[in-house]
Write a protein that holds these residues in place. Sequence first.
Motif, PDB file in Angstrom:
ATOM      1  N   MET A 153       0.833  -1.213   0.000  1.00 29.95           N
ATOM      2  CA  MET A 153       0.000   0.000   0.000  1.00 29.95           C
ATOM      3  C   MET A 153       0.867   1.262   0.000  1.00 29.95           C
ATOM      4  O   MET A 153       1.661   1.466   0.909  1.00 29.95           O
ATOM      5  CB  MET A 153      -0.912   0.011   1.239  1.00 29.95           C
ATOM      6  N   TYR A 183     -12.034  -6.228   0.667  1.00 23.51           N
ATOM      7  CA  TYR A 183     -11.339  -7.478   1.001  1.00 23.51           C
ATOM      8  C   TYR A 183     -12.194  -8.285   1.981  1.00 23.51           C
ATOM      9  O   TYR A 183     -11.894  -8.389   3.182  1.00 23.51           O
ATOM     10  CB  TYR A 183      -9.943  -7.182   1.551  1.00 23.51           C
ATOM     11  N   ALA A 222     -12.734 -11.331   2.471  1.00 27.77           N
ATOM     12  CA  ALA A 222     -12.210 -12.536   3.130  1.00 27.77           C
ATOM     13  C   ALA A 222     -11.845 -12.261   4.580  1.00 27.77           C
ATOM     14  O   ALA A 222     -11.860 -13.162   5.414  1.00 27.77           O
ATOM     15  CB  ALA A 222     -10.984 -13.051   2.385  1.00 27.77           C
ATOM     16  N   ASN A 223     -11.524 -11.015   4.882  1.00 25.74           N
ATOM     17  CA  ASN A 223     -11.059 -10.681   6.226  1.00 25.74           C
ATOM     18  C   ASN A 223     -12.173 -10.490   7.247  1.00 25.74           C
ATOM     19  O   ASN A 223     -11.899 -10.347   8.436  1.00 25.74           O
ATOM     20  CB  ASN A 223     -10.202  -9.411   6.193  1.00 25.74           C
ATOM     21  N   ARG A 267      -9.361  -0.712  10.199  1.00 28.84           N
ATOM     22  CA  ARG A 267     -10.361  -1.654   9.688  1.00 28.84           C
ATOM     23  C   ARG A 267     -11.327  -2.144  10.760  1.00 28.84           C
ATOM     24  O   ARG A 267     -12.268  -2.891  10.461  1.00 28.84           O
ATOM     25  CB  ARG A 267      -9.666  -2.846   9.011  1.00 28.84           C
ATOM     26  N   GLU A 326      -8.117 -12.011  11.382  1.00 27.02           N
ATOM     27  CA  GLU A 326      -8.651 -11.329  10.212  1.00 27.02           C
ATOM     28  C   GLU A 326      -9.299 -12.320   9.251  1.00 27.02           C
ATOM     29  O   GLU A 326      -8.997 -12.393   8.066  1.00 27.02           O
ATOM     30  CB  GLU A 326      -7.552 -10.465   9.585  1.00 27.02           C
ATOM     31  N   GLY A 338      -8.343 -14.291   5.919  1.00 30.01           N
ATOM     32  CA  GLY A 338      -6.999 -13.840   5.605  1.00 30.01           C
ATOM     33  C   GLY A 338      -5.993 -14.792   6.235  1.00 30.01           C
ATOM     34  O   GLY A 338      -5.002 -15.181   5.611  1.00 30.01           O
ATOM     35  N   ARG A 371      -0.855 -10.356  11.734  1.00 29.07           N
ATOM     36  CA  ARG A 371      -2.181  -9.839  12.069  1.00 29.07           C
ATOM     37  C   ARG A 371      -2.905 -10.659  13.135  1.00 29.07           C
ATOM     38  O   ARG A 371      -3.414 -10.107  14.104  1.00 29.07           O
ATOM     39  CB  ARG A 371      -3.059  -9.811  10.806  1.00 29.07           C
ATOM     40  N   TYR A 416       1.692 -11.034   4.536  1.00 31.00           N
ATOM     41  CA  TYR A 416       1.278 -10.727   5.903  1.00 31.00           C
ATOM     42  C   TYR A 416       0.058 -11.507   6.348  1.00 31.00           C
ATOM     43  O   TYR A 416      -0.248 -11.574   7.538  1.00 31.00           O
ATOM     44  CB  TYR A 416       1.014  -9.213   6.017  1.00 31.00           C
ATOM     45  N   HIS A 417      -0.695 -12.049   5.379  1.00 35.74           N
ATOM     46  CA  HIS A 417      -1.826 -12.931   5.686  1.00 35.74           C
ATOM     47  C   HIS A 417      -1.516 -14.303   5.084  1.00 35.74           C
ATOM     48  O   HIS A 417      -0.925 -14.378   3.993  1.00 35.74           O
ATOM     49  CB  HIS A 417      -3.106 -12.439   4.992  1.00 35.74           C
ATOM     50  N   ASP A 477      -3.387 -16.156   3.429  1.00 33.73           N
ATOM     51  CA  ASP A 477      -3.950 -16.320   2.082  1.00 33.73           C
ATOM     52  C   ASP A 477      -3.158 -15.584   1.002  1.00 33.73           C
ATOM     53  O   ASP A 477      -3.551 -15.567  -0.161  1.00 33.73           O
ATOM     54  CB  ASP A 477      -5.437 -15.927   2.051  1.00 33.73           C
ATOM     55  N   THR A 478      -2.045 -14.959   1.379  1.00 34.00           N
ATOM     56  CA  THR A 478      -1.157 -14.393   0.365  1.00 34.00           C
ATOM     57  C   THR A 478       0.002 -15.356   0.074  1.00 34.00           C
ATOM     58  O   THR A 478       0.779 -15.143  -0.850  1.00 34.00           O
ATOM     59  CB  THR A 478      -0.570 -13.033   0.810  1.00 34.00           C
ATOM     60  N   ASN A 487      -2.994 -15.923  -3.827  1.00 32.27           N
ATOM     61  CA  ASN A 487      -4.238 -15.323  -3.350  1.00 32.27           C
ATOM     62  C   ASN A 487      -5.369 -15.763  -4.298  1.00 32.27           C
ATOM     63  O   ASN A 487      -5.931 -14.980  -5.049  1.00 32.27           O
ATOM     64  CB  ASN A 487      -4.089 -13.800  -3.294  1.00 32.27           C
ATOM     65  N   GLY A 522      -3.911  -2.289  -2.867  1.00 32.62           N
ATOM     66  CA  GLY A 522      -4.254  -2.339  -1.447  1.00 32.62           C
ATOM     67  C   GLY A 522      -3.655  -3.566  -0.778  1.00 32.62           C
ATOM     68  O   GLY A 522      -3.848  -3.805   0.411  1.00 32.62           O
TER      69      GLY A 522
HETATM   70  N1  ARG Z   1      -5.334  -3.488   2.683  1.00 33.35           N
HETATM   71  C1  ARG Z   1      -5.839  -4.680   3.292  1.00 33.35           C
HETATM   72  C2  ARG Z   1      -5.111  -4.922   4.596  1.00 33.35           C
HETATM   73  O1  ARG Z   1      -3.932  -4.731   4.642  1.00 33.35           O
HETATM   74  C3  ARG Z   1      -5.684  -5.833   2.364  1.00 33.35           C
HETATM   75  C4  ARG Z   1      -6.280  -7.096   2.885  1.00 33.35           C
HETATM   76  C5  ARG Z   1      -6.101  -8.245   1.957  1.00 33.35           C
HETATM   77  N2  ARG Z   1      -6.863  -9.339   2.344  1.00 33.35           N
HETATM   78  C6  ARG Z   1      -6.435 -10.615   2.460  1.00 33.35           C
HETATM   79  N3  ARG Z   1      -7.307 -11.537   2.684  1.00 33.35           N
HETATM   80  N4  ARG Z   1      -5.171 -10.920   2.389  1.00 33.35           N
HETATM   81  O2  ARG Z   1      -5.702  -5.298   5.575  1.00 33.35           O
END
Ligand code: ARG
Length: 272
Positions: A22, A65, A67-68, A87, A114, A117, A133, A161-162, A164-165, A211, A250
């Motif tokens: 971001m 997003y 999924a979070n 958030r 989250e 995520g 997170r 960072y998640h 699911d990435t 993802n 994002g």
């Molecule tokens: N900008 C969001 C965050 O940093 C992106 C979230 C992406 N979502 C995910 N499931 N990885 O929280």
Amino acid sequence: MRHYLMVRPAHFDVEYSINPWMDPGKPTDTRLAITQWEGLRELYLGLGHRVDLLDPAPGLPDMVYAANGATVVNGRALVARFHHRHRRPESAAYLKWFTEHGYRDVRQARWANEGEGDFLVTGSRILAGSGFRTDRRAHDEAAEFFGVPVVGLTLTDPRYYHLDTALTVLDDERIMYFPEAFTEESRRRLEKLYPDAVIASAADAAAFGLNAVSDGRHVILPQAATGLIARLRERGFDPIGADLSELLKGGGSVKCCTLELRPAPGKTGQAP
Ligand code: ARG
């Protein structure tokens, strides 16, 4: 048929930075984000899946997003508790949505998590990420709430960072992932549980290729992840490339935009 919940990116923007993707200084194009998102929604509908929508709220630019927002297993919804204050107000929208849509077992998590995520549901277990997170205590909370064993995995690279990435559940037994995103111990755990996993290259991981959303046969993933697309085809899956470049600004792509609603047994396709 799968059942998904999505949020139209009507208020999408990058106004703050809570992950390395971001950059608030970079321009965003909300209209393009909506067009790309519509393309994803139409893909799901074309495959025969059901997509429900939750209303986006002004001032919450990351709401796309979806999924979070929660984790839903067996018709039970554990609503997220966001790590970053930006958030946190999103949780109320999910609590309201689930309550209004007939879910009786709805609870906001006590510990930061989250949603999908960091919680990826497979046939017999939940793979749960932490490191950036989700609070580790949230893993036990999820195991107890859903009555499903949880396998904890620790992430180390801030770009991933998640969970699911860095990892995709392909079906009840198969996954694909990027080993470098995990601690040594977590890598060993994954190797043991999934010796036949599809391994992603650094380039495919950086294209957000993990993802992805799989219905067990079709795998929808960022089109730039060409290596993974080839690997998946070799394994007999039907990969479908999607362009969500605007939403990548994002730090999210296909999976981030998609929350799966898993019904109680015998209730396929209905909420809850
Ligand atoms: N900008 C969001 C965050 O940093 C992106 C979230 C992406 N979502 C995910 N499931 N990885 O929280």
